[in-house]
Design a protein around this motif. Sequence first.
Motif, PDB file in Angstrom:
ATOM      1  N   ARG B  46       0.837  -1.205   0.000  1.00  0.00           N
ATOM      2  CA  ARG B  46       0.000   0.000   0.000  1.00  0.00           C
ATOM      3  C   ARG B  46       0.878   1.264   0.000  1.00  0.00           C
ATOM      4  O   ARG B  46       0.625   2.219  -0.730  1.00  0.00           O
ATOM      5  CB  ARG B  46      -0.917  -0.009   1.232  1.00  0.00           C
ATOM      6  N   VAL B  74       5.369   7.190   5.271  1.00  0.00           N
ATOM      7  CA  VAL B  74       4.988   7.538   6.643  1.00  0.00           C
ATOM      8  C   VAL B  74       3.476   7.572   6.783  1.00  0.00           C
ATOM      9  O   VAL B  74       2.905   7.057   7.740  1.00  0.00           O
ATOM     10  CB  VAL B  74       5.573   8.910   7.050  1.00  0.00           C
ATOM     11  N   SER B  75       2.798   8.168   5.812  1.00  0.00           N
ATOM     12  CA  SER B  75       1.365   8.320   5.986  1.00  0.00           C
ATOM     13  C   SER B  75       0.555   7.106   5.554  1.00  0.00           C
ATOM     14  O   SER B  75      -0.565   6.941   5.995  1.00  0.00           O
ATOM     15  CB  SER B  75       0.867   9.577   5.273  1.00  0.00           C
ATOM     16  N   GLY B  78       1.615   2.568   7.768  1.00  0.00           N
ATOM     17  CA  GLY B  78       1.062   2.145   9.055  1.00  0.00           C
ATOM     18  C   GLY B  78       2.037   1.208   9.749  1.00  0.00           C
ATOM     19  O   GLY B  78       3.011   0.754   9.152  1.00  0.00           O
ATOM     20  N   GLY B  79       1.796   0.927  10.981  1.00  0.00           N
ATOM     21  CA  GLY B  79       2.710   0.044  11.700  1.00  0.00           C
ATOM     22  C   GLY B  79       4.064   0.692  11.883  1.00  0.00           C
ATOM     23  O   GLY B  79       4.261   1.863  11.572  1.00  0.00           O
ATOM     24  N   ALA B  80       5.006  -0.079  12.373  1.00  0.00           N
ATOM     25  CA  ALA B  80       6.339   0.464  12.634  1.00  0.00           C
ATOM     26  C   ALA B  80       7.099   0.731  11.343  1.00  0.00           C
ATOM     27  O   ALA B  80       7.973   1.584  11.287  1.00  0.00           O
ATOM     28  CB  ALA B  80       7.131  -0.502  13.506  1.00  0.00           C
ATOM     29  N   PRO B  83       7.011   4.734   9.971  1.00  0.00           N
ATOM     30  CA  PRO B  83       8.004   5.682  10.473  1.00  0.00           C
ATOM     31  C   PRO B  83       9.445   5.233  10.223  1.00  0.00           C
ATOM     32  O   PRO B  83      10.312   6.073  10.006  1.00  0.00           O
ATOM     33  CB  PRO B  83       7.706   5.772  11.975  1.00  0.00           C
ATOM     34  N   LEU B  84       9.696   3.937  10.235  1.00  0.00           N
ATOM     35  CA  LEU B  84      11.078   3.479  10.063  1.00  0.00           C
ATOM     36  C   LEU B  84      11.550   3.684   8.620  1.00  0.00           C
ATOM     37  O   LEU B  84      12.592   4.293   8.383  1.00  0.00           O
ATOM     38  CB  LEU B  84      11.213   2.012  10.469  1.00  0.00           C
ATOM     39  N   GLY B  87      10.140   7.759   7.595  1.00  0.00           N
ATOM     40  CA  GLY B  87      10.810   8.818   8.357  1.00  0.00           C
ATOM     41  C   GLY B  87      12.301   8.861   8.064  1.00  0.00           C
ATOM     42  O   GLY B  87      12.914   9.934   7.986  1.00  0.00           O
ATOM     43  N   MET B  90      12.875  10.376   4.620  1.00  0.00           N
ATOM     44  CA  MET B  90      12.676  11.826   4.689  1.00  0.00           C
ATOM     45  C   MET B  90      13.928  12.510   5.229  1.00  0.00           C
ATOM     46  O   MET B  90      14.410  13.492   4.667  1.00  0.00           O
ATOM     47  CB  MET B  90      11.484  12.148   5.601  1.00  0.00           C
ATOM     48  N   LYS B  91      14.463  11.982   6.318  1.00  0.00           N
ATOM     49  CA  LYS B  91      15.626  12.612   6.930  1.00  0.00           C
ATOM     50  C   LYS B  91      16.857  12.469   6.042  1.00  0.00           C
ATOM     51  O   LYS B  91      17.594  13.417   5.810  1.00  0.00           O
ATOM     52  CB  LYS B  91      15.880  11.999   8.311  1.00  0.00           C
ATOM     53  N   ARG B 119      15.094   5.927  15.756  1.00  0.00           N
ATOM     54  CA  ARG B 119      13.634   5.857  15.828  1.00  0.00           C
ATOM     55  C   ARG B 119      13.183   4.521  16.435  1.00  0.00           C
ATOM     56  O   ARG B 119      12.283   4.475  17.253  1.00  0.00           O
ATOM     57  CB  ARG B 119      13.039   6.020  14.425  1.00  0.00           C
ATOM     58  N   GLY B 120      13.833   3.446  16.019  1.00  0.00           N
ATOM     59  CA  GLY B 120      13.424   2.123  16.487  1.00  0.00           C
ATOM     60  C   GLY B 120      14.128   1.698  17.758  1.00  0.00           C
ATOM     61  O   GLY B 120      13.775   0.691  18.354  1.00  0.00           O
ATOM     62  N   LYS B 121      15.123   2.474  18.168  1.00  0.00           N
ATOM     63  CA  LYS B 121      15.927   2.136  19.354  1.00  0.00           C
ATOM     64  C   LYS B 121      16.400   0.687  19.274  1.00  0.00           C
ATOM     65  O   LYS B 121      16.405  -0.038  20.259  1.00  0.00           O
ATOM     66  CB  LYS B 121      15.134   2.397  20.631  1.00  0.00           C
ATOM     67  N   ARG B 178       7.427  -6.322  17.437  1.00  0.00           N
ATOM     68  CA  ARG B 178       6.357  -7.201  17.897  1.00  0.00           C
ATOM     69  C   ARG B 178       6.860  -8.613  18.203  1.00  0.00           C
ATOM     70  O   ARG B 178       6.368  -9.282  19.110  1.00  0.00           O
ATOM     71  CB  ARG B 178       5.249  -7.229  16.843  1.00  0.00           C
TER      72      ARG B 178
END
Lengths: 128, 248
Positions: B46, B74-75, B78-80, B83-84, B87, B90-91, B119-121, B178
């Motif tokens: 998706r 990012v948008s 969904g899920g981790a 952003p991973l 994001g 993007m950076k 972000r995910g540590k 997870r």
Amino acid sequence: MVGIVVVSHSERAAEGIREIAREMGGDVRIEAVGGTGDGQIGTTPEPIREAVEAADGSGEGVVVLVDLGSAVMNAELALEEAAVDEAVVADAPVLEGALNAAVAATAPNATVEAVREAAEEAAGVSKL
Amino acid sequence: MDREAQAEAIREATAAMADRMAAEKSVLTDLDSAIGDADHGANMNRGFQAALERLEDADDDPATLVKTVGVALVSEVGGAAGPLYGGSLMKASGELEEGVTAESSVAFAERYLETVEERGKASVGDKTMVDAITPAVHTYKKSIEVDDCDPLEALGKAVDAAERGVAFTTPIRAKKGRASYLGWRSVGHQDPGATSTLYLLEELLEVAREHLDGDVETDAEADVDPEELAEPAAGGEVDESANSDGGS
């Protein structure tokens, strides 16, 4: 008054946690956000950003409570984009943390830092 | 390779990645069913379809295109993974503002890895995408800066390294994500995020081969296809050897 946002993978869980926190949170502004918007379990950053901005009604800041992994990351992303002066994610269990935060936010002169600390104290509470 | 050619290569790489995510949807979801929440294939598919749509109206600038892909992921993912992957793209896209070169692609790759870790540590050995990205990025950087490889060869080695990283996730216990909730039961399953990273890097390599073949320079001014290189860092995949024409 400091606002609160509850973020869960499930919209219903977020709503339920808000319901519980509201019982003791007086007129504290609590926003609940969860799910992916299409009925699936998950989180996305945009609705969280909107909830954070809505919770910051009086401009005194927002404390965000989150459940699992991606909720943490998406909340962090949302805060980077949100048009608010002060907003933080609390490192706390989402239900107990939301309840603690709601109570703390009703205190006169409550600050974001004080509300966050109250939420994070929930992490060390033993139930038995 | 001028900026226009770089932009074209980025668009092609994104399209190839979107095709691959569509083709591997059920493979990724099956991996995620074993140790996660069974949505990784559908989510990545998706997200990349959305990225393709958003690229249609984006300016032909390498950094802008990569950032656009990141915003879409990012948008929409969904899920981790949203952003991973998103994001971090993007950076890291900020490293491509002067265009894609061997040097900027290394900077892009390093920034991507750093952002995913923050972000995910997560660290190497946690059974996450970091286990594929880290060896890929380190190999890419070393191949270019120490071994004097051209970007295409370096990318090939990076994909090989990512493949080994993916294999490494199978026997270890998850400490992040997870799958960590399963504890020891996560052992014996390949990590879905590391796997999708490898797939994306493999596609990046394929597109890089088409664009960089016989047209590679390694000095800072070179208009290499670095862009493509950069993107792979983000995804992280493995592939056979990147032999192709070295920088000739």
